[in-house]
Design a protein around this motif. Structure first.
Motif, short mmCIF file in Angstrom:
data_model
loop_
_atom_site.label_atom_id
_atom_site.label_comp_id
_atom_site.label_asym_id
_atom_site.label_seq_id
_atom_site.Cartn_x
_atom_site.Cartn_y
_atom_site.Cartn_z
N VAL A 148 6.08 -3.55 -1.47
CA VAL A 148 5.17 -2.76 -0.43
C VAL A 148 6.28 -1.42 -0.57
N MET A 149 5.68 -0.41 -0.11
CA MET A 149 6.69 0.98 0.00
C MET A 149 6.14 1.55 1.18
N LEU A 150 6.90 2.59 1.84
CA LEU A 150 6.80 3.36 2.74
C LEU A 150 5.62 4.44 2.48
N SER A 151 4.79 5.00 3.37
CA SER A 151 4.04 6.04 3.17
C SER A 151 4.88 7.28 3.19
N GLY A 152 4.34 8.52 2.64
CA GLY A 152 5.00 9.58 2.46
C GLY A 152 5.64 10.06 3.94
#
Length: 110
Positions: free
Chosen positions: A16-20
């Motif tokens: 998973v990754m953070l949104s901008g």
């Protein structure tokens, strides 16, 4: 975003990754820590036996020798509540197959 992260874990995502907007916000370190806590909590809600059986039931039969061994290793890890799986291999194919079964413990590749 919290439910998106939890649902991604339930769907079997690898990362998973953070949104901008969140990553560029005022508190990116706190956002990462919270996301990590959400992932850890969501992983506790996964029924590993059910996940293993679902994967096994939808895997075409007959399985190859390598796939049979990796499937059995993951089933053994579930049955004996192992703390780690160790994979001795000369290539990554066995490790890839082992991770297919989503064992409940880390895989150490040697």
């Amino acid at each position: 975003e919290m439910t998106d992260v939890a649902n991604a874990v339930f769907d079997g995502t690898d990362a998973v990754m953070l949104s901008g907007e969140t990553a560029n916000g005022a508190f990116p370190d706190t956002a990462v820590a919270i996301m990590s806590a959400i992932v850890a909590n969501a992983e506790k809600g996964i029924n590993r036996d059910e996940l293993y059986n679902f994967t096994r039931n939808w895997t075409p039969k007959p399985m190859s020798f390598r796939e049979t061994i990796t499937s059995s290793a993951c089933q053994a890890a579930l049955d004996m509540k192992a703390i780690m799986l160790t994979c001795f291999t000369n290539d990554l194919a066995t490790a890839r197959l082992l991770s297919k079964w989503r064992p409940p413990v880390p895989i150490l590749l040697v």
